[in-house]
Write a protein that holds these residues in place. Sequence first.
Motif, short mmCIF file in Angstrom:
data_model
loop_
_atom_site.label_atom_id
_atom_site.label_comp_id
_atom_site.label_asym_id
_atom_site.label_seq_id
_atom_site.Cartn_x
_atom_site.Cartn_y
_atom_site.Cartn_z
N ASN A 190 0.79 -1.23 0.00
CA ASN A 190 0.00 0.00 0.00
C ASN A 190 0.83 1.28 0.00
OD1 ASN A 190 -2.44 -1.45 0.00
ND2 ASN A 190 -2.23 -1.79 2.20
N GLY A 191 2.01 1.21 -0.56
CA GLY A 191 2.83 2.40 -0.72
C GLY A 191 3.34 2.98 0.59
N ALA A 192 3.31 2.17 1.64
CA ALA A 192 3.62 2.72 2.95
C ALA A 192 4.76 1.99 3.66
CB ALA A 192 2.37 2.69 3.84
N ARG A 193 5.38 1.06 2.98
CA ARG A 193 6.51 0.36 3.61
C ARG A 193 7.65 0.19 2.61
NH1 ARG A 193 5.69 -2.28 8.69
NH2 ARG A 193 7.57 -3.44 8.32
N ALA A 194 8.09 1.31 2.09
CA ALA A 194 9.16 1.27 1.10
C ALA A 194 10.43 0.70 1.72
CB ALA A 194 9.42 2.67 0.56
N ILE A 195 11.22 0.03 0.91
CA ILE A 195 12.47 -0.55 1.41
C ILE A 195 13.59 0.49 1.36
CG2 ILE A 195 11.84 -2.87 0.64
CD1 ILE A 195 13.92 -2.38 -1.69
N ARG A 196 14.68 0.19 2.03
CA ARG A 196 15.90 1.01 1.97
C ARG A 196 15.61 2.50 2.10
NH1 ARG A 196 20.20 -1.67 -0.61
NH2 ARG A 196 20.66 -0.15 -2.21
N ASP A 197 16.27 3.27 1.23
CA ASP A 197 16.04 4.73 1.24
C ASP A 197 15.05 5.12 0.16
OD1 ASP A 197 17.67 4.06 -0.84
OD2 ASP A 197 19.34 5.36 -0.28
N TYR A 198 14.15 4.24 -0.17
CA TYR A 198 13.14 4.53 -1.19
C TYR A 198 11.95 5.24 -0.55
CZ TYR A 198 15.66 0.97 -3.96
OH TYR A 198 16.60 0.23 -4.63
N PRO A 199 11.24 6.04 -1.34
CA PRO A 199 10.16 6.85 -0.74
C PRO A 199 8.86 6.10 -0.50
CG PRO A 199 10.34 7.30 -3.11
CD PRO A 199 11.48 6.38 -2.76
N ASN A 200 8.16 6.46 0.57
CA ASN A 200 6.78 6.05 0.74
C ASN A 200 5.92 6.94 -0.16
OD1 ASN A 200 7.07 3.99 2.64
ND2 ASN A 200 7.28 5.47 4.31
N LEU A 201 4.82 6.38 -0.63
CA LEU A 201 4.00 7.10 -1.61
C LEU A 201 2.58 7.35 -1.11
CD1 LEU A 201 4.98 4.88 -4.70
CD2 LEU A 201 6.07 7.02 -4.01
N ALA A 202 2.15 6.59 -0.11
CA ALA A 202 0.76 6.66 0.34
C ALA A 202 0.43 8.05 0.84
CB ALA A 202 0.53 5.64 1.45
N GLY A 203 -0.73 8.58 0.42
CA GLY A 203 -1.20 9.86 0.93
C GLY A 203 -0.52 11.07 0.30
N GLN A 204 0.30 10.85 -0.68
CA GLN A 204 0.95 11.98 -1.39
C GLN A 204 -0.05 12.61 -2.36
OE1 GLN A 204 2.83 14.54 -1.68
NE2 GLN A 204 4.76 13.41 -1.49
N ASN A 205 0.16 13.86 -2.73
CA ASN A 205 -0.71 14.50 -3.71
C ASN A 205 -0.67 13.78 -5.05
OD1 ASN A 205 -1.61 16.56 -2.04
ND2 ASN A 205 0.19 17.83 -2.46
N ALA A 206 -1.87 13.50 -5.60
CA ALA A 206 -1.95 12.71 -6.82
C ALA A 206 -1.25 13.39 -8.00
CB ALA A 206 -3.42 12.44 -7.17
N LYS A 207 -1.45 14.68 -8.09
CA LYS A 207 -0.88 15.40 -9.22
C LYS A 207 0.65 15.32 -9.20
CE LYS A 207 -2.09 19.65 -11.57
NZ LYS A 207 -2.65 20.99 -11.43
N TYR A 208 1.21 15.45 -8.03
CA TYR A 208 2.66 15.36 -7.88
C TYR A 208 3.14 13.95 -8.24
CZ TYR A 208 7.20 14.85 -5.68
OH TYR A 208 8.52 14.57 -5.47
N LEU A 209 2.46 12.92 -7.70
CA LEU A 209 2.86 11.54 -7.96
C LEU A 209 2.88 11.25 -9.45
CD1 LEU A 209 0.79 9.61 -5.25
CD2 LEU A 209 3.27 9.87 -5.30
N LYS A 210 1.83 11.69 -10.11
CA LYS A 210 1.70 11.40 -11.53
C LYS A 210 2.87 12.00 -12.31
CE LYS A 210 -1.23 12.62 -15.33
NZ LYS A 210 -2.02 13.80 -15.57
N GLN A 211 3.16 13.26 -12.02
CA GLN A 211 4.25 13.93 -12.72
C GLN A 211 5.59 13.23 -12.49
OE1 GLN A 211 3.74 16.43 -14.90
NE2 GLN A 211 5.87 16.03 -15.45
N GLN A 212 5.83 12.80 -11.27
CA GLN A 212 7.11 12.15 -10.96
C GLN A 212 7.23 10.83 -11.69
OE1 GLN A 212 9.46 13.88 -9.36
NE2 GLN A 212 7.89 15.47 -9.33
N MET A 213 6.13 10.07 -11.76
CA MET A 213 6.18 8.79 -12.47
C MET A 213 6.50 9.02 -13.94
SD MET A 213 3.20 6.43 -10.90
CE MET A 213 2.17 7.41 -9.87
N LEU A 214 5.82 10.01 -14.53
CA LEU A 214 6.07 10.31 -15.94
C LEU A 214 7.53 10.71 -16.15
CD1 LEU A 214 2.79 12.31 -16.77
CD2 LEU A 214 3.41 10.02 -17.60
#
Lengths: 235, 243
Positions: free
Chosen positions: B68-92
């Motif tokens: 559920n985007g809330a237990r990222a490994i290592r120094d990777y980011p958690n994603l749960a509850g982040q702004n959708a618009k921001y997430l989308k742009q970063q993935m692209l």
Amino acid sequence: MKTYMKFLAVGCTALMLSGAAYAAGNWNEGNEEQDEALHLTPDHDGGIDVYEVCSACHQLNGWGLEDGTFPQLAGQHAVVTIKQLADIRAKNRDNPTMYPFALPREIGGAQALADVAAYIEKLPMNPNNGVGPGTDLELGEKLYKDNCVRCHGERGEGKPDKFYPLIQGQHYKYLLRQFEWIRDGKRRNANPDMVKQIEGFSDQDMVAVMDYVSRLKPPKEKLGDPDWVNPDFDW
Amino acid sequence: MRTLISPLLKGLSITALACAIALPAVASDSKTSEPTAKQKVVKKQKRKRDPRAKIYRTKSCMACHGRNGARAIRDYPNLAGQNAKYLKQQMLDIQSGARVGGIEEETGHPRTKGMADIMHLVDKKEIKDLADWLSDLPPAKLRPPEEPVTEEQIAAGKKAYKKLGCKACHGKDGTKASNKAYPIIAGQKKDYLIHQMTDMRDKIRVNAKSKLMYGVIKRAKDEQIVAIADFLSSIQRKAKKKK
């Protein structure tokens, strides 16, 4: 239990033979953890636990993706899986996507390696793996018989006692990528004798032989039903 | 019937449950007219499941960013509850290569590489779906830091955050961005925060609206960056209220 015993036997033979492998070059130097993993008794539930994270990429069935991004793991000899994980960890195989998942920190130590490798070996294989264009199969067959059989076997079944991987039923696009990397020296854990064997291969030869390999069907008892869903997981 | 067996089923582990039902359920998919009670349970579970969660689980995201985007490994980011618009742009941007990260010492690759190598698996529509789904999930629960952080350190971070003017865009304590295209940065993992602040200060991360950060972050010293990361990563975000 029988399979465990088999694995144990294979593991022990492998251990004895690894001395010979060292002499052939440094493609299989091994390390303590790999050696330890090779003679531990695998635990099925442990295998399920470890495999859960693998399944996010290699898929629940271990069948990989047809586009070759993730290889099929199902059915691979346990010793080969253990060696590949050790190689990825030692950065002898450049795999930035999977790198963390070869580390003890993420998956556990030698026991985890043994568990997951044995689990993978027993997964039924993909009956509909990706194949090549089918345009040059005669050439492919000839090249395979002349150059590959001695290590990968008549049907691409590999030789676990020598860490030669099973390659039958693997996705064509994945095979092609690996073969190219081995030929061009990008895969640093490659077997030097294999590298020599395929030195003169043109791109056309490469496509032909991998196309042929991708069509080598595993024996019936190793194949899964096309609709099979791994019952060990609930998604 | 269902009420009769459900307490029983509850007692079983999910795995055993799946073992017991999956095979017959698959085998009889097309033929049966009357589904058994067990199959109904499976169907019900399936119906509840969000198809967007399936993308997340089958396209490898889960391995790195955790359940559920809330237990990222290592120094990777958690994603749960982040702004959708921001997430989308970063993935692209990770997909196109516009966003790169600093070099990860262990592998010699930019930190974005492992993800960039799989992003051909998702198309624009799936990226949007993933962004919407992730943004609705409850933010990660704080996990205790590997090394204990002192009150003074957190206070120093809070002070630097205020002094450098981060508030203008990320809100008083990083929990509320002033624009939906900006990220929420409170409750994010410490090491990830340090990487991003450093990458933007050193102009390694240049994608999307990163430029907006340059004016303030260029004045941040290494120890301020660490202190800000300690401060932000110590804040437990609240889940959004259900609409």
